[in-house]
Write a protein that holds these residues in place. Structure first.
Motif, short mmCIF file in Angstrom:
data_model
loop_
_atom_site.label_atom_id
_atom_site.label_comp_id
_atom_site.label_asym_id
_atom_site.label_seq_id
_atom_site.Cartn_x
_atom_site.Cartn_y
_atom_site.Cartn_z
N THR A 105 8.34 30.17 -70.70
CA THR A 105 8.13 30.75 -72.02
C THR A 105 8.73 29.92 -73.15
OG1 THR A 105 10.10 32.13 -71.68
CG2 THR A 105 7.95 33.10 -71.16
N LEU A 106 9.69 29.07 -72.86
CA LEU A 106 10.22 28.19 -73.89
C LEU A 106 9.22 27.08 -74.19
CD1 LEU A 106 12.64 27.34 -75.70
CD2 LEU A 106 13.43 25.93 -73.80
N ASN A 107 8.56 26.61 -73.14
CA ASN A 107 7.62 25.50 -73.28
C ASN A 107 6.27 25.94 -73.83
OD1 ASN A 107 5.79 23.29 -71.14
ND2 ASN A 107 6.85 22.75 -73.01
N ALA B 288 1.32 34.60 -74.19
CA ALA B 288 0.99 35.93 -74.71
C ALA B 288 1.04 36.97 -73.60
CB ALA B 288 -0.40 35.90 -75.34
N ALA B 289 0.68 36.58 -72.38
CA ALA B 289 0.70 37.51 -71.26
C ALA B 289 0.72 36.73 -69.96
CB ALA B 289 -0.53 38.43 -71.30
N CYS B 290 1.43 37.27 -68.98
CA CYS B 290 1.42 36.70 -67.63
C CYS B 290 1.73 37.81 -66.64
CB CYS B 290 2.42 35.56 -67.48
SG CYS B 290 2.39 34.79 -65.83
N GLN B 291 0.85 37.98 -65.67
CA GLN B 291 1.02 39.03 -64.67
C GLN B 291 0.94 38.43 -63.27
OE1 GLN B 291 -1.67 42.32 -65.05
NE2 GLN B 291 -0.84 43.42 -63.29
N LEU B 292 1.94 38.72 -62.43
CA LEU B 292 1.97 38.28 -61.04
C LEU B 292 1.70 39.49 -60.15
CD1 LEU B 292 4.19 36.54 -62.74
CD2 LEU B 292 4.74 35.59 -60.52
N THR B 293 0.78 39.34 -59.21
CA THR B 293 0.38 40.45 -58.36
C THR B 293 0.28 40.00 -56.91
OG1 THR B 293 -0.95 41.37 -60.17
CG2 THR B 293 -1.37 42.22 -57.95
N THR B 294 0.81 40.83 -55.99
CA THR B 294 0.57 40.63 -54.56
C THR B 294 -0.50 41.63 -54.14
OG1 THR B 294 2.83 39.89 -54.16
CG2 THR B 294 1.57 40.65 -52.26
N THR C 257 -2.34 34.29 -70.24
CA THR C 257 -2.96 33.97 -71.53
C THR C 257 -1.94 33.23 -72.38
OG1 THR C 257 -4.35 35.95 -71.43
CG2 THR C 257 -4.12 34.86 -73.57
N ILE C 258 -2.33 32.07 -72.87
CA ILE C 258 -1.47 31.26 -73.74
C ILE C 258 -2.03 31.30 -75.15
CG2 ILE C 258 -0.50 28.98 -74.18
CD1 ILE C 258 0.56 30.26 -71.66
N ALA C 259 -1.20 31.67 -76.11
CA ALA C 259 -1.63 31.76 -77.51
C ALA C 259 -1.65 30.38 -78.16
CB ALA C 259 -0.70 32.69 -78.28
N PRO C 260 -2.45 30.20 -79.22
CA PRO C 260 -2.45 28.92 -79.95
C PRO C 260 -1.08 28.65 -80.57
CG PRO C 260 -4.36 30.25 -80.55
CD PRO C 260 -3.44 31.15 -79.77
N ARG C 261 -0.72 27.39 -80.66
CA ARG C 261 0.53 27.01 -81.32
C ARG C 261 0.40 27.11 -82.84
NH1 ARG C 261 4.20 24.23 -77.97
NH2 ARG C 261 3.36 23.66 -75.94
N TRP C 262 -0.83 27.02 -83.32
CA TRP C 262 -1.10 27.16 -84.75
C TRP C 262 -2.54 27.65 -84.90
CZ3 TRP C 262 0.64 22.52 -82.60
CH2 TRP C 262 -0.38 21.66 -82.18
N GLU C 263 -2.98 27.87 -86.13
CA GLU C 263 -4.29 28.48 -86.36
C GLU C 263 -5.41 27.72 -85.65
OE1 GLU C 263 -6.97 29.94 -90.16
OE2 GLU C 263 -6.04 27.95 -90.22
N ALA C 264 -5.37 26.42 -85.69
CA ALA C 264 -6.45 25.61 -85.11
C ALA C 264 -6.14 25.17 -83.68
CB ALA C 264 -6.71 24.39 -85.99
N TRP D 184 -6.80 30.67 -71.03
CA TRP D 184 -6.76 31.74 -70.03
C TRP D 184 -6.76 31.09 -68.64
CZ3 TRP D 184 -9.93 31.40 -74.21
CH2 TRP D 184 -9.82 32.40 -75.19
N THR D 185 -5.86 31.53 -67.77
CA THR D 185 -5.75 30.93 -66.45
C THR D 185 -5.67 32.01 -65.38
OG1 THR D 185 -4.62 28.97 -67.30
CG2 THR D 185 -4.36 29.43 -64.97
N VAL D 186 -6.36 31.78 -64.28
CA VAL D 186 -6.25 32.60 -63.08
C VAL D 186 -5.88 31.69 -61.92
CG1 VAL D 186 -7.47 34.01 -61.39
CG2 VAL D 186 -7.86 34.39 -63.83
N THR D 187 -4.79 32.02 -61.24
CA THR D 187 -4.37 31.29 -60.05
C THR D 187 -4.40 32.25 -58.86
OG1 THR D 187 -2.95 29.81 -61.35
CG2 THR D 187 -2.51 29.95 -58.99
N TYR D 188 -5.07 31.83 -57.80
CA TYR D 188 -5.25 32.68 -56.62
C TYR D 188 -4.83 31.92 -55.38
CZ TYR D 188 -7.84 35.11 -52.88
OH TYR D 188 -8.20 35.75 -51.73
N ALA D 189 -3.93 32.51 -54.58
CA ALA D 189 -3.44 31.87 -53.36
C ALA D 189 -3.61 32.82 -52.18
CB ALA D 189 -1.98 31.48 -53.50
N THR D 190 -4.19 32.33 -51.11
CA THR D 190 -4.41 33.15 -49.91
C THR D 190 -3.24 32.99 -48.95
OG1 THR D 190 -5.57 31.36 -48.75
CG2 THR D 190 -6.90 32.83 -50.14
N THR D 191 -3.16 33.89 -47.98
CA THR D 191 -2.04 33.87 -47.04
C THR D 191 -2.05 32.63 -46.16
OG1 THR D 191 -3.35 35.22 -45.51
CG2 THR D 191 -1.81 36.37 -46.98
#
Length: 403
Positions: free
Chosen positions: A151-153, A157-163, A174-181, A186-193
Motif C-alpha cells: 500500500t505504500l508503493n 483502492a481495493a484488495c481481497q484475498l479469498t480461499t 483495484t489500483i487507483a490512478p496516481r493522478w487524473e491522467a 484491475w487484477t485477478v490472480t488465481y492459484a490452484t492447489t
C-alpha cells in the motif's frame, strides 16, 4: 508517445500492480520482445505497432453474458497458443487489436508464458495482459504471489484475498490512478492447489482532461472467468511443478530487524503507524544525510528451489536491464533504475525508482525498491536517500540468510 514507449508503459503498469512473481519478469520479457519486433519492423521499413496488455478466457459464462468466441479445437501448445487462446475467450461483441504473446515452446528457461491485447467494448479500450506460472505446493497464504500490493508503493483502492472451497486462492485488486491522467488497474490472480497460477490484468489509461474510465471493458467478474479458465491447462504441461515444498516464511518483525541491522551507518528507518503483518515484507521511509525516500524490502528463503529452471537463470530474467554483480561469497545481485511516468507523460515530469535484488548462496532472495514521493503518489526525480551501491550492499548482506 512512441509505440515502443506506449508498449513499455502498458506492460510496466500491468507488472507493477500485479502480485509477485509475475511482475518484473513478464513485463521486462515482454518489453524486450516488443523492442525486438519494433527494431525488425523499422529495419523492414514498416511502422512500429504498439504492443499492449492481454488477458482472456471464460470458465463458466452466466446467462446474461455475451458468449465467448470458440477456441480452436485441440489447439496445440505452439508458438501462438497464449495469444490464440486469449483472443478466443474475449467477448464476441468487442474489438480486439494489438494481439501478441509468448508461448512455452519459444521461451528460454526461467521465463513464463504470456499473452496481451487491447480490448474495446465500444466505450474505450483497455490493455489486458495474462501470464501463467507455477508455485511450490502446498499453497501458503505467505507466498509472495498471493499477497496484496504494497500500500505504500501503490495507491490500492481495493484488495481481497479469498480461499475457495476447493482450496484454491484468489486475489482481486483495484489500483487507483496516481493522478487524473494516470492508469487505473484491475487484477485477478488465481492459484490452484497443484500450484498453477494465472494472473490477469486490465489497464485503462487517461490523459490530461480525460481521466481513465472507472469501469473496465471486461468486468472484474469476467476477468475472473478469464483467469480461472481450464483453457490454460495445456501450457502448464511445459511448466513443471516444484519437487519440494516452500520454505517457511520470514515474519515481518524479522524482516524489520534485519533491515535495520543492514542499513548504512547513521541511516534511520521509520515503518510508519499501524502494524505490518505481510509475511516476508516491510515498508517505510529511510532517511540519511537529510534525504528521505520510501523503501519496500521483501525476503524469501528457498527462492525457486525445487523448480526445473535454474534459479540463477530466472534471477537474471528478473533483473533484466540492470547492472549485475558477482560477490566473493557467491551472492549474485543486480540494481536498476526504472522510469515512472508523470502526470503529462513527458520526460519532464517522469520520476524514477531504484530496484535492487540479491540471490544469496543458500537460496535466499532479497529485493528492495527505493523511490521518493511528491504529492498524490507521484514519484519524483529527487535524489534518493540511499545510493545504488548502498542499496546493493543492503540486499546482499549475508545476515539475510538468518532472518
Amino acid at each position: 508517445m512512441t509505440s515502443e514507449e506506449d508498449f513499455a508503459r502498458a506492460l510496466r503498469a500491468s507488472a507493477d500492480h500485479a502480485p509477485e512473481p509475475a511482475t518484473e519478469l513478464f513485463a521486462l520479457a515482454a518489453e524486450r520482445r516488443g523492442r525486438t519486433r519494433v527494431r525488425r519492423r523499422r529495419a523492414a521499413g514498416a511502422s512500429a505497432l504498439a504492443l499492449v496488455a492481454a488477458a482472456g478466457c471464460a470458465l463458466a459464462l452466466l446467462p446474461d453474458r455475451s458468449p465467448a468466441r470458440p477456441a480452436p479445437a485441440a489447439s496445440p501448445v505452439g508458438q501462438t497458443f497464449m495469444s490464440d487462446t486469449l483472443s478466443s475467450l474475449m467477448p464476441a461483441d468487442g474489438r480486439i487489436t494489438n494481439l501478441s504473446g509468448t508461448s512455452p515452446d519459444d521461451l528460454q528457461p526461467g521465463r513464463t508464458p504470456m499473452g496481451w491485447l487491447e480490448y474495446d467494448d465500444g466505450n474505450g479500450p483497455a490493455r489486458v495482459l495474462l501470464t501463467i506460472d507455477r508455485l511450490a505446493t502446498p499453497l501458503s497464504d505467505s507466498a509472495a504471489a498471493l499477497q496484496c500490493p504494497d500500500t505504500l508503493n501503490q495507491p490500492t483502492a481495493a484488495c481481497q484475498l479469498t480461499t475457495r472451497p476447493d482450496g484454491s486462492r484468489l486475489i482481486t485488486t483495484t489500483i487507483a490512478p496516481r493522478w487524473e491522467a494516470g492508469d487505473r488497474v484491475w487484477t485477478v490472480t488465481y492459484a490452484t492447489t497443484d500450484g498453477r497460477i494465472v494472473n490477469a490484468t486490465e489497464v485503462a489509461s487517461g490523459r490530461p482532461g480525460h481521466p481513465a474510465r472507472e469501469q473496465p471493458p471486461l468486468t472484474q467478474e469476467r476477468l475472473l472467468d478469464v483467469a480461472t479458465s481450464d483453457a490454460w491447462r495445456p501450457a502448464f504441461t511445459v511448466l513443471r511443478a516444484s519437487t519440494v515444498p516452500p520454505a517457511a516464511p520470514v515474519g515481518s518483525p524479522a524482516v524489520l530487524a534485519a533491515l535495520r541491522a543492514t542499513l548504512p551507518a547513521d541511516a534511520t528507518f521509520d515503518p510508519g503507524p499501524g502494524t505490518q503483518d505481510t509475511p516476508g515484507r516491510v515498508h517505510g521511509t529511510v532517511s540519511l544525510a537529510n534525504l528521505t525516500s520510501q523503501l519496500v524490502v521483501s525476503v524469501e528463503h528457498g527462492w525457486q528451489r525445487g523448480f526445473p529452471a535454474d534459479p540463477d537463470t530466472r534471477f537474471r530474467n528478473t533483473g533484466f536491464g540492470g547492472r549485475f554483480k558477482e560477490h566473493p561469497d557467491g551472492t549474485r545481485s543486480y540494481v536498476k533504475e526504472v522510469p515512472v511516468p508523470g502526470p503529462d507523460g513527458t520526460k519532464d515530469t517522469r520520476g524514477a525508482e531504484v530496484i535492487a535484488g540479491a540471490l544469496l548462496p543458500d537460496g535466499t532472495m532479497v529485493t528492495a525498491k527505493l523511490w521518493t514521493y511528491g504529492p498524490n503518489y507521484q514519484v519524483t526525480r529527487d535524489a534518493p536517500a540511499l545510493s545504488q551501491e548502498q542499496l546493493v550492499a543492503l540486499v546482499s548482506a549475508p545476515s539475510w540468510a538468518h532472518a
